[in-house]
Every structure is written in structure tokens, then in C-alpha cells.
Design a protein around this motif. Structure first.
Motif, mmCIF file in Angstrom:
data_model
loop_
_atom_site.group_PDB
_atom_site.id
_atom_site.type_symbol
_atom_site.label_atom_id
_atom_site.label_comp_id
_atom_site.label_asym_id
_atom_site.label_seq_id
_atom_site.Cartn_x
_atom_site.Cartn_y
_atom_site.Cartn_z
ATOM 1 N N PHE A 190 2.130 -5.125 -9.417
ATOM 2 C CA PHE A 190 1.357 -3.897 -9.589
ATOM 3 C C PHE A 190 1.891 -2.759 -8.709
ATOM 4 N N ILE B 203 -4.768 -0.986 -15.711
ATOM 5 C CA ILE B 203 -6.048 -1.613 -15.382
ATOM 6 C C ILE B 203 -7.013 -1.518 -16.569
ATOM 7 N N LYS C 148 0.822 -1.203 0.000
ATOM 8 C CA LYS C 148 0.000 0.000 0.000
ATOM 9 C C LYS C 148 0.860 1.260 0.000
ATOM 10 N N ILE D 233 2.310 1.776 -3.532
ATOM 11 C CA ILE D 233 1.341 2.302 -4.497
ATOM 12 C C ILE D 233 0.929 3.723 -4.118
ATOM 13 N N ILE E 267 -5.099 -7.174 -8.186
ATOM 14 C CA ILE E 267 -5.084 -5.743 -7.883
ATOM 15 C C ILE E 267 -5.733 -5.494 -6.533
ATOM 16 N N GLY E 268 -6.836 -6.219 -6.293
ATOM 17 C CA GLY E 268 -7.561 -6.052 -5.039
ATOM 18 C C GLY E 268 -6.670 -6.287 -3.830
ATOM 19 N N SER F 167 -1.211 3.371 -13.344
ATOM 20 C CA SER F 167 -1.999 2.257 -12.791
ATOM 21 C C SER F 167 -3.332 2.151 -13.517
ATOM 22 N N GLY G 261 2.504 6.055 -11.076
ATOM 23 C CA GLY G 261 1.450 6.842 -10.444
ATOM 24 C C GLY G 261 0.046 6.394 -10.815
ATOM 25 N N LEU H 61 -7.370 -10.485 -12.451
ATOM 26 C CA LEU H 61 -7.219 -9.030 -12.360
ATOM 27 C C LEU H 61 -7.780 -8.518 -11.040
ATOM 28 N N THR I 285 -3.363 -5.970 -3.660
ATOM 29 C CA THR I 285 -2.292 -4.988 -3.491
ATOM 30 C C THR I 285 -2.822 -3.667 -2.948
ATOM 31 N N ILE I 286 -4.103 -3.396 -3.183
ATOM 32 C CA ILE I 286 -4.627 -2.147 -2.630
ATOM 33 C C ILE I 286 -5.477 -2.411 -1.384
ATOM 34 N N GLY J 211 2.322 1.116 -9.665
ATOM 35 C CA GLY J 211 1.727 2.178 -8.867
ATOM 36 C C GLY J 211 2.750 3.185 -8.400
ATOM 37 N N GLU J 212 3.912 2.698 -7.993
ATOM 38 C CA GLU J 212 4.907 3.605 -7.442
ATOM 39 C C GLU J 212 5.605 4.424 -8.535
#
Lengths: 435, 621
Positions: A332, A348, A299, A302, A389-390, A344, A340, A385, A392-393, A336-337
Motif C-alpha cells: 500500500f 480502499i 509513513k 505514504i 492498511i492500518g 489510495s 497520492g 484490509l 501502514t498508516i 500511497g506514494e
């Protein structure tokens, strides 16, 4: 030469292929960034993950072309054959495989490994498509529960579900690969498209909500009392006859059963699985250094990307090994890092575009087989997907599954390539078959 | 496909569902990346540093609240090799007084498994206060290096090394088994430090600090909500008496052997001396520790690390007669007036085992006071060959079972690690040595006087005299009488274990004999104390490797005993000469606070049996 190439690429959906190529290339660039260190800058260095990934990508290209060369009927005819073959491979790996991180799911070849569970996806998709395309109707559309209808369609539903559940059980309980096993749940979407009763899906959805609720609420008794109040109230508000009473009573018992069962199952889970659920739900004291570490670091990586990111190869969180598994399941984070929100969102959207494209292509098929298979592709890709992604966030529990076409790893790249290109071939062939 | 047409709208539901999920994800991403600034702050110029806060180990007090073990701060220098870019190596080497080569060697070690260039590992253990100050002054120049504060043990008085044990770095084997520890952590290795490790160690705390590019800590992560505080280890109240222990160790100087004193009614160990001992302060600290340990470890002549009180198994010698006397009376085989002949030895076996001149046959009381070997050869045979048992093997097993209830032959279950069980030979053992049916009671008659294969550790000897003092029971000897401020202890150290002999007359007779041993004509008559009735028993344990070991057991006072003791001095000869003075001097000290016999005290303190200096003249024989 040019004629051959034309024949090879005849009818191939270029948009899908280009999206695929774009994802693979962007994926590779991010693997390079994730693993990047000053000492190994050569992109062909096969001691490094990005060097190895180049080999996997070359392999994937060969596989893609080979599939386009094969007669499309090959896949329909041998659908069950593939399924049987990979079921056996998945059982054999339990005995002859290498043990990596507590799961025995890899056939090793020197420094490389192949995971048969990855290939089970397209095989199951083929078999399911074949089975469903042989039926006129899968499941009743009717919402009212009538014993007669249930019985009539009981057998087909059961067989179709078996195609999904058998590999799920093998991969979950014999290979101990939770992530790869859960992917098979995605085929429910295919069954829905083919007419599975919405009632059943809603039932499972409600069951899931109850499941999560019973994990969050510590006092199970409160939940049961709440259920009883809801049941009582709904009986008061709807027509009071015996039939309704009976129906509500059953619904209440089932709900209570789920609540109590969840509590039981949770208490019997393996410790790391419990902890993952706890981390997601924010329950108990989460040790930031151990259990909560992955998700927290992901988190931060990202979240620190901002709008346009820190720039390619400039990520600090991902570069200094703060994020574990950052080249595979947590790839991912690098996106994200370093790229940005814009980067991202782009990735997606690209993935979503490919999935929607598959649905679009599936709907234009004349053959049931191709359509069902196409939905299978879309569902599997979407499941990956969403879960990847879910997690990682922080919206999903940490279940180790790769981001399609993006994550490092030969097995996953190859299996997704096979999955997708069989569909591209079927689609290219749609004008030739008039079934 | 009619079916397909019917289900056509489901494609919109599916696509819509997909888009909805992705929309949720995007909003979440939008929030994380653009609105919530905390993530950005966290990663700014990176890096958390996990600072382990080591708790203070629990203090250890004696039974009167005097400190035995305290803590002293120590500073370890740790390094993260990956972050040392731009470190002023030259001046660091100067501060630490090491060569550049040594510096590179240590960095290399810190990079190799199980360490890692990205993880912190210890560079220099326990810096001196001076080095620490010098380092702190220039810390901004030493990128990648920082200080980890810890504590090490310190012993105000250099005593009770064996009982307290020592603390050292955890080894690989333990590291794999116990997840609490990390490489380089300390763990109790022997003694109380080992058996009470989990209570003494406390709980490590962790602080998550955020650092800037210059490796400077700029604050706590999330205001410290994930930090945990170190919890100090619990204090232990040891049952030993610091002064008695100190005195015992002084008396034991220059001698090999052990002294164990127990408070009979509670089973609390009042002192536990093993000689030669060492200064426990030698086994703390960094570089010095390993050097000192090697020196102690390699001292094969004195074996200072060897805890004789718990692990040296000695033949008990004549003190074992007490147990025989108790069993025989309990079985109704002998009484106060039973007389057995003695002809400077045991007549039926042609005068073997031998005996010393004490004026022929004796009754029970006198047999103890003068320690007649012949008498207990008869007693042993009476027990083993008694008519109740059809076969002497059964009699032998009966004898063995009864002896076992007194403690020998099994580990006592004390709270100290590594105690040995001793040995009472089984019938199987003799079947193997002599052949089945080829031995009888007379063959092994020397067991009756505590010789041959019979072995006890000093703690078991002290427990035996404690049982006699209690007239029939013991509380498992233990060294800690209170844990933490509530001073609780394990329930098992409150249970009375009743032994096989409960005949109170038997105990009275034996105690009469023990009191007689301290009277004129008895074997320890030279050690009679004024004002305190001591009941004792000498023993001379034959040693196949050299001169006999001197053994003495005693308790005092006779009524309401406060202290029960066993002392063994290796290669010292007759028990009355060496062990009895040590035991009685300590009893005086414990019960009266001082000795009436300063001359004796001086001689015992000065004598060095190991190197043969200041040996006693014959006046004490």
C-alpha cells in the motif's frame, strides 16, 4: 461454445468479478512499481517478483474457472472434508515445511512456496457455514444473563468457536505466523450476524480496551484504583441491592484480572512482539533504525504522496528500498506514494466495495449456508484490509498480513480467489436451490 | 427463517462498522498526505543517511596517572556504490593514488555480500591527513563517497604491548555473536583492550541526516530527535608503573623470557614484560597494520606476539623448593634445624637428582640459600610418604592439593585474557605413564625440585613469591586498579585468598633462607643491594630442548614488602647470573629511583643472548 460459456457464467455476479479483476490488475501494476529497477524491465522476467506474480495470476484464473465449473453442492457436501484436509496440511507443514523468517509454514517447490495456512481460511469458512446452517438458532438474543439460556446454547457456541480457535492455535503457536492466525478472529463477525450475544462481544471489546490501557499506563496500581473508583461510583448511582453489588464485584475482579494478566503476558511475549506493541503505542525509546524503521518508512512513503502522488514508477521511497516488504505486506506504500490520496482512496473504496457487495449478495441468499459463507468472505477480506492498511498508516501494530488480491504472493492470491469464487458460485446457484 | 428476520438489522450494524473503520482510515490518510507536510519534506528527493559517530576509546593511564594509550583521529572513506553515478572517478583515483582497475575492484567488493550496493562500506581505511585534505577540497565531485571519522590508538611510549594488547577489525565470528558491532568496527583483540572492551569502547552514536540529490547533507531528520550521541569509553587506570615497565623492557632486550612484578599487598601488577616485545604503534593504522602484523606473526624465531608472561609454561626449577619447604613445615615434618645429607646428589637414588658442591648436608635455612637438591628430594618424600596417609597416593594428592592453593595448576583468574593454567601432574597421569601401582614417591622425586612435568607460567611464579611476601595469602593479580573517573574495580580483586600454609614460623624460616641466598655463600650473593633487604631464590629450569632457563624470584623489602618479582630468561643457564641482576636492578629502580650499579646495568642492557653478542665474561659467575 458460446452456449457453454453462457452456462458457465450463468448467474455469476459480474460486478463482483469485475471488481476482483480490477484489484488484481492494479495490484500487479503496483508490484511492478515496487520491485521495478532499470536492469529488469521485461514484465515476463520470472526472476523478478512481478514476473512470478503473472504466473500466480494465471493460476488464479484457472482456479476461478474451475470453481465455476464445479457443482455448488460439492462445497456444501465436502465442507468438513476440506476443513479436515487443511488442518492436517497445517500440522504436516510443521514437520516437512521450509523455515522462512522464523516460521515454519511453507511447503517449498523449487523457487515457489505454498502456505497452507492461507487456504485454511476458506476451509474454516466452509465448515463454519455448514455447522451454523444446521442449527436453528446459534446463541440467545437475550441480553439478560440467565444461567438457563447460557447452558442451552453453550454447546453450539462452543463448537462454533472451536472451528475458529483450532486453526488459530495451530497457526499461531506451531507455525509462529501471528498475522495469519489472527485472521480467524474475523469470524466473530459471522457469529454476530448469526446471533451471537452482543454482551459477549461488548465484553471482549471492553477487555481489549482495558488490555491496551494496561499497556499504556505504566503504573498498573493506578489503573486498578481507577477501576475500583468506577465500580464504587456505579454502585452508588444504580439501585443498591445485593444483586447489583454482586454483579459489580464480579465485573471489577474480571477487569482487574485482565489488567494484571496483560501485564504478565506482555512481560512474557517474544521480544519482537513487545517491540511492535511498543512502536504502536509510542512507548519507550524506539530505535528508528531498527524497530521503528518499517513503520516510519512506510509513513514517510505514504505521507509524501500528497494529493495525486509522484506518478507511476516515480516513487523515491519505495524504489530505493527504503520500505521493507514493499511488494507484500507494505504494497500500500507504493500506492500511497505514487498515486497520492486519490489513488489510495480509490483502492480502499474498491476493496470496501467488494466487501459490501459480498454482504449484499449474502443477504439475498435463500440458503443459510450461502449467507453464512458470504459473511465469512466479507469478514476475512475486511480483517485483512483493516489490519494491512492500518499498519501502514500507523493505526495498527505491524502484523504481517497481505492486502487481498493486491499483495505479491501466490498463496494469498489463490486462497482469496478460492474464498471469493466459491461464494460467487454459491450465489450463481441461489436460484437453483430452494433449501 | 424467523431467526434471520430478527437478526436482519445486524447487517446494517456490520456494514456500518466496516464503513466507519474505513472512514477513520481515510481521514488519517487525508491528514498524512494532505495536511501534515513533514512526511513530504522527509522524502523530498529522498534519503536519509545514517552517520555513525564513533566514540573515542577510553584512555589508559599508568598507576601514577601517566598516559599509556591515547587516541588519534583517522578518516575512513566510505562509499555507497548505488549513488556513485556521476562521480568524477578519474580525479578520485588521482587523489587516492590508485589505478582505475583498483577502483573498480573495490567498488565490486563493496557491492558483494556482506556489503550491498545500497549500503555504505569502507572504500579506503585511514586516509592520511594530506589525502583527507585533498579529498575534502573536491568532495562535491565525488558522488556517493563521504568521510567517516574515527580514532585509532596511539602509544606515547612504545611499551607494554602484551599487557595492553591491540585493537583490530572485528571478525565474522564475533560479528554474528555480538549485535553491537557492524562490519569494519574495531574491537579489542588481546590484553587489556580485550578484557575491558565493553568499558573502553564507549557507545556509538547515530545521526540521521537528510541528503539532497547531490548527496549533500542538508540537515538533520526531525531536528535530530532520533539522533543519539556517542559516549566516550571509560578511562582505565592501569596498575603498572610506566617507568618500571619501560626499564624492564629495556633490560629484557635481546633476551627471551618474561618479567612479572606484583605489589604483594594489593595484587596489582606493577610490570608485565615479555621478551622479545614489539612497538604497539606497529599494530594501528590501515595498510601498515596488516603488513606489520604479518611480519610479527611470521617471526617464528622470536615469536614477538607471544605473551610469555601469561602463556609460556616453564618448569619452575629450584624456586619450587620454597613451596615444598612451606608444606613440610606446615605438616610438622621438618623444622628450622632439620638436616638432610647431600652427597653431590640425593643419596637414596644413587646421587640423582644431582646437586652442586656446597659442603655436604644442610639445615633448612641453608638449604634454601644454597638451593640443595638432595634436601628437597628428602622433603618431597617426607610429604608424600608421611605416616598420616595409608597410601602414598593420598600423600601425593595432599601435596598436589597444597601446591594448588599457591596458584599453580589453575588459571589465576586475572583480568588479562588467555593466561595458561600451568601443570601439576595428577596421579592418573603417572598411572598412565608408569602403570598403576608401578611408581612411588622416589620415581617422581624430581618434582620436589621443580623439574619433570611440573609447569608454571611467569605470572604464577610472581604470585608464589607474592604469597611468601604476604606470609600466607594473595590477591588475584590484576592489571587495572581503577575504572573510569570513580576508579572502581571488580570486587574480586580485593579478596584475600589464603593458601594452604598458614604457619607463620614456616614463612619466617623460608624468608630467612631467601635472605641468605642474597648473602655471601648464597646462590645470588652477587646481587645484594645496599640499604634494601631483598629476599630471593634462584632457579635453573632444565629445558629438554636446549640450555637451561634462568629463573629468579624475589621480594623486597623484607618488612612490608612493596614489590614481588619473578623473572625468567630462556636458555641463559644458572638463574643467579641473568635473572637475578634484572630483578634486583628493577627493584632498585622501583624502590630507590636509580641504580647503584651502573656497570652491571650497562652490561645487561647491552647483552644480546638471542644473537650471541656482548656476552658476559665469567666475572659474574
Amino acid at each position: 461454445m458460446s452456449r457453454n460459456q453462457n452456462r458457465l457464467l450463468f448467474g455469476v455476479d459480474r460486478i463482483t468479478v469485475i471488481t476482483y479483476i480490477a484489484l488484481v490488475i492494479i495490484g500487479w501494476l503496483n508490484i511492478y512499481a515496487a520491485v521495478f529497477n532499470e536492469e529488469h524491465q521485461n514484465i515476463f522476467d520470472t526472476t523478478q517478483k512481478y514476473g512470478k506474480q503473472l504466473i500466480w495470476i494465471s493460476g488464479a484464473t484457472i482456479i476461478a474457472f474451475s470453481i465455476l465449473l464445479i457443482d455448488a453442492n460439492f462445497f456444501t457436501v465436502f465442507a468438513y472434508g476440506f476443513y479436515g484436509f487443511f488442518i492436517i496440511a497445517n500440522i504436516l507443514v510443521i514437520f516437512y515445511g521450509r523455515e522462512i523468517k522464523g516460521s515454519k509454514s511453507w511447503f517449498g517447490f523449487g523457487g515457489y512456496g505454498i502456505q497452507p495456512a492461507e487456504f485454511m481460511k476458506f476451509a474454516a469458512n466452509l465448515a463454519l457455514a455448514k455447522f451454523l446452517s444446521n442449527q436453528n438458532i446459534l446463541v440467545t438474543q437475550q441480553f439478560r444473563l440467565k444461567m438457563r439460556d447460557l447452558y442451552k446454547n453453550y454447546k453450539n457456541t462452543f463448537v462454533a468457536l472451536s472451528f475458529i480457535i483450532i486453526p488459530l492455535l495451530i497457526i499461531k503457536f506451531m507455525q509462529n505466523e501471528t498475522g495469519l492466525a489472527l485472521v480467524f478472529i474475523a469470524f466473530i463477525i459471522v457469529l454476530y450476524r448469526e446471533g451471537l450475544n452482543v454482551g459477549i462481544i461488548i465484553f471482549f471489546l471492553l477487555a481489549t480496551i482495558l488490555f491496551i490501557l494496561s499497556l499504556i499506563v505504566t503504573k498498573i496500581s493506578i489503573l486498578i484504583i481507577l477501576l475500583a473508583i468506577i465500580s464504587g461510583a456505579s454502585f452508588l448511582f444504580i439501585r443498591r441491592n445485593k444483586k447489583n453489588l454482586f454483579f459489580i464485584a464480579i465485573l471489577f475482579s474480571v477487569s482487574a484480572g485482565i489488567v494484571l494478566g496483560t501485564n504478565y503476558v506482555y512481560n512474557h511475549l517474544q521480544n519482537h512482539q513487545k517491540i511492535r506493541i511498543d512502536v504502536l503505542l509510542g512507548r519507550g525509546i524506539v530505535n528508528l533504525k531498527k524497530e521503528g524503521y518499517n513503520i516510519n518508512q512506510a509513513k514517510i512513503a505514504i505521507g509524501s504522496g500528497g494529493l495525486i502522488g509522484k506518478g507511476y514508477l516515480k516513487g523515491t521511497q519505495t524504489k530505493y528500498d527504503f520500505v521493507p516488504e514493499q511488494d507484500t505486506d507494505f504494497i500500500f506504500c507504493t500506492v500511497g506514494e505514487e498515486w497520492g490520496f486519490i489513488g489510495s482512496a480509490f483502492v480502499i473504496f474498491l476493496e470496501l466495495f467488494l466487501i459490501l457487495r459480498c454482504i449484499f449478495l449474502a443477504e439475498r441468499q435463500r440458503s443459510d449456508f450461502s449467507r453464512i459463507y458470504g459473511y465469512g468472505v466479507a469478514s476475512v477480506l475486511f480483517f485483512h484490509l483493516a489490519v494491512n492498511i492500518g499498519m501502514t498508516i500507523g493505526l495498527m501494530p505491524i502484523i504481517g498480513i497481505p492486502l487481498p488480491f493486491f499483495s505479491y504472493g501466490g498463496s494469498s492470491l489463490w486462497s482469496f480467489t478460492i474464498l471469493l469464487f466459491i461464494f460467487i458460485k454459491l450465489d450463481a446457484n441461489r436460484l437453483l436451490i430452494l433449501r | 427463517m424467523s431467526n434471520n428476520a430478527q437478526l436482519g438489522n445486524r447487517k446494517f450494524i456490520i456494514a456500518g462498522f466496516f464503513c466507519l473503520i474505513i472512514l477513520i482510515f481515510l481521514s488519517r490518510l487525508f491528514y498524512m498526505q494532505l495536511i501534515d507536510k513533514s512526511y513530504e519534506l522527509d522524502s523530498k528527493n529522498n534519503a536519509f543517511r545514517y552517520l555513525t559517530e564513533y566514540p573515542m576509546r577510553g584512555l589508559i593511564y599508568d598507576r601514577n596517572g601517566k598516559l599509556l594509550v591515547v587516541n588519534e583521529p583517522s578518516y575512513d572513506l566510505v562509499v555507497i556504490p548505488k549513488e556513485t553515478k556521476g562521480c568524477d572517478t578519474a580525479s578520485l583515483c588521482e587523489v587516492l593514488q590508485i589505478s582505475k582497475k583498483e577502483y573498480l575492484k573495490r567498488i565490486k567488493k563493496a557491492c558483494q555480500a556482506p556489503n550491498s550496493p545500497r549500503k555504505q562500506s569502507i572504500f579506503e581505511k585511514q586516509m592520511s591527513a594530506k589525502t583527507y585534505a585533498a579529498f575534502q577540497e573536491k568532495q562535491y565531485r565525488f558522488k556517493g563517497f563521504f568521510i567517516q571519522k574515527r580514532t585509532v590508538r596511539k602509544y606515547p611510549k612504545p611499551i607494554a604491548a602484551h599487557l595492553l594488547g591491540y585493537v583490530g577489525e572485528i571478525n565474522k565470528n564475533q560479528l554474528e555473536k555480538q549485535s553491537y558491532y557492524k562490519d569494519g568496527d574495531y574491537i579489542g583483540i588481546t590484553g587489556i583492550e580485550r578484557s575491558y572492551e565493553e568499558l573502553l569502547r564507549g557507545k556509538k552514536g547515530t545521526q540521521i541526516a537528510v541528503t539532497d540529490v547531490h548527496n549533500k547533507i542538508i540537515g538533520k531528520y526531525m531536528n535530530g530527535i532520533y539522533d543519539t550521541l556517542a559516549i566516550q569509553g571509560k578511562p582505565l587506570y592501569c596498575s603498572i608503573d610506566r617507568d618500571l615497565q619501560d626499564y624492564g623492557e629495556k633490560l629484557m632486550q635481546g633476551k627471551k623470557g618474561a618479567i612479572v612484578a606484583i605489589e604483594p599487598s594489593t595484587g596489582e601488577i606493577l610490570c608485565l614484560v615479555s621478551g622479545p616485545s614489539y612497538d604497539p604503534n606497529l599494530l594501528v593504522g590501515g595498510k601498515e597494520r596488516s603488513k606489520n602484523f604479518t611480519t610479527l606473526y611470521n617471526d617464528s624465531l622470536n615469536l614477538p606476539l607471544f605473551n610469555r608472561a601469561l602463556t609460556a609454561m616453564y618448569p619452575p626449577g629450584s624456586i619450587f623448593k620454597l613451596i615444598d619447604a612451606l608444606i613440610a613445615q606446615n605438616d610438622g615434618l621438618i623444622n628450622r634445624n632439620t638436616v638432610f645429607p647431600c652427597q653431590l646428589g640425593y643419596p637414596p637414588m644413587g646421587g640423582k637428582p644431582k646437586c652442586h658442591p656446597h659442603g655436604g648436608g644442610t639445615n633448612l635455612i641453608r638449604s634454601i640459600s644454597v638451593s640443595c637438591n638432595s634436601y628437597y628430594s628428602y622433603v618431597f618424600r617426607e610429604i608424600v610418604d608421611q605416616k598420616k596417609y595409608p597410601h602414598f597416593i593420598d600423600g601425593y594428592n595432599h601435596w598436589r592439593d597444597m601446591v594448588t592453593t599457591f596458584g599453580p595448576g589453575k588459571r589465576l583468574g586475572t583480568d588479562l585474557p588467555f593466561d595458561k593454567p600451568g601443570n601439576i601432574p595428577s596421579t592418573k597421569y603417572y598411572d598412565k605413564v608408569f602403570g598403576k601401582n608401578s611408581w612411588k614417591s622416589n620415581t617422581v622425586v624430581s618434582l620436589g625440585i621443580g623439574q619433570s612435568e611440573l609447569l608454571l607460567v611467569p605470572l604464577q611464579m610472581a604470585n608464589v613469591v607474592s604469597i611468601i611476601a604476604n606470609r600466607g595469602f594473595y590477591v588475584t593479580p590484576h592489571s587495572v586498579k581503577g575504572i573510569g573517573n570513580e576508579k572502581k574495580i571488580d570486587k574480586k580483586f580485593k579478596v584475600k585468598h589464603f593458601v594452604g600454609v598458614q604457619n607463620q614460623d614456616a614463612y619466617s624460616n623460608v624468608i630467612d633462607g631467601m635472605q641468605g641466598a642474597m648473602e655471601p655463600g648464597g646462590t645470588a650473593s652477587a646481587n645484594k643491594l645496599k640499604g634494601i633487604i631483598v629476599c630471593g631464590k634462584t632457579g635453573t629450569a632444565q629445558n629438554p630442548h636446549g640450555k637451561s632457563h634462568a629463573v629468579f624470584l624475589a621480594f623486597a623489602p623484607r618488612e612490608n614488602p612493596k614489590i614481588a618479582m619473578a623473572c625468567i630468561v630462556e636458555n641463559a643457564g644458572f638463574g643467579g647470573i641473568w635473572s637475578a641482576p634484572i630483578v634486583t636492578l628493577m627493584m632498585e629502580k622501583y624502590l630507590k629511583g636509580k641504580t647503584d650499579r651502573p656497570d652491571l646495568e650497562k652490561r645487561i642492557l647491552e647483552v644480546d643472548l638471542i644473537n650471541g653478542k656482548n656476552l658476559l665474561s665469567t666475572e659474574f659467575h
